[in-house]
Scaffold this active site. Structure first.
Site, PDB file in Angstrom:
ATOM      1  CB  CYS A   1      56.203 114.204  31.020  1.00 25.63           C
ATOM      2  SG  CYS A   1      56.342 113.364  29.446  1.00 25.63           S
TER       3      CYS A   1
ATOM      4  CB  CYS B   1      58.694 113.213  22.975  1.00 24.48           C
ATOM      5  SG  CYS B   1      57.036 113.889  23.015  1.00 24.48           S
ATOM      6  CB  CYS B   2      61.929 116.890  25.081  1.00 24.23           C
ATOM      7  SG  CYS B   2      60.997 116.657  26.598  1.00 24.23           S
TER       8      CYS B   2
ATOM      9  CB  CYS C   1      62.334 119.706  28.377  1.00 20.13           C
ATOM     10  SG  CYS C   1      62.805 121.436  28.406  1.00 20.13           S
TER      11      CYS C   1
ATOM     12  CB  CYS D   1      53.808 117.497  28.389  1.00 21.91           C
ATOM     13  SG  CYS D   1      54.602 118.655  27.261  1.00 21.91           S
TER      14      CYS D   1
END
Ligand code: SF4
Length: 241
Positions: free
Chosen positions: A199, A115-116, A222, A196
């Site tokens: 997180c 995702c990062c 990240c 985010c």
């Protein structure tokens, strides 16, 4: 532009310079092929403030991951207008939109590394193509990875400049107070470091500044400031599972 052989010595020399001196050197050497990145959280305010006062036209990259708190987006919008910032929002490659939207709720939890990479690392890599230098706000006191960083780091032809590396959380707070800098709207609700929404959690006043990021998930970075930034494509990213 500085020769590759001089980078290491200059980096050592900068250990005793102020952030403002380092930023002035950087924009003199590299403008207009230089940009800074900012997450628009409270601890980012000093670098944003000093860098854009030294160079009001400096490009400011903001990673619009699609997962931000509404408060972050509002704060970024307000500050960009108040300070007349040259902000450029960076978003993931549209090729991954179908996959990302299909997994929008699960991806940050199931595979935060992927995702990062999709939402932060790859957009930043693309934005920095064609740039010669990148100013980042990392500090050595933030994480074990950042503790190893140097003020100047050459990465595949891109010079990364970390002017605040020797500053502490107290230095950031002192500068913010002296210049009456605005705070992210969630700061006083316990969000000392804001990333985010899926997180980030609120923490106690005495907790480590980044304790609320990926809490309990074995992740502290990240990927913008780790080896992940050198990955060329999605298949090279190590899964979080
Ligand atoms: S911080 Fe969380 S939501 Fe944001 S890009 Fe990384 S894993 Fe995804």
């Amino acid at each position: 532009m500085v020769a590759l052989s001089e980078i290491e010595n200059l980096s050592l020399e900068f250990e005793t310079k102020t952030p403002q001196e380092i930023i002035r050197w950087a924009v003199t050497e590299y403008s207009p092929e230089i940009a800074m990145s900012s997450s628009f959280q409270t601890q980012s305010m000093p670098l944003l403030h000093m860098a854009t006062r030294i160079d009001p036209n400096l490009i400011v990259f903001f990673l619009d991951t699609g997962y931000h708190f509404w408060e972050t987006l509002m704060f970024r919008e307000q500050l960009a207008a108040d300070w007349n910032l040259n902000v450029r929002d960076l978003r993931r490659d549209p090729r991954w939109d179908a996959f990302a939207l299909q997994n929008i709720r699960t991806l940050p939890i199931d595979d935060p590394n992927l995702c990062c990479y999709l939402n932060k690392v790859q957009p930043m890599q693309r934005a920095l193509q064609g740039m010669k230098a990148w100013i980042s706000g990392i500090r050595r006191d933030q994480t074990s990875v950042r503790a190893q960083a140097k003020i100047l780091e050459m990465q595949n032809g891109l010079l990364k400049i970390n002017p605040l590396l020797n500053w502490t959380r107290a230095d950031v707070e002192r500068y913010a107070k002296e210049h009456d800098l605005p705070k992210h709207p969630l700061y006083d609700k316990g969000y000392r470091s804001v990333g985010c929404a899926p997180c980030t959690i609120a923490i106690g006043a005495d907790d480590d500044e980044r304790a609320g990021r990926w809490a309990g998930r074995g992740k502290i970075e990240c990927g913008l400031h780790t080896d992940m930034f050198q990955k060329k494509n999605i298949s090279e990213v190590e899964s979080s599972n």
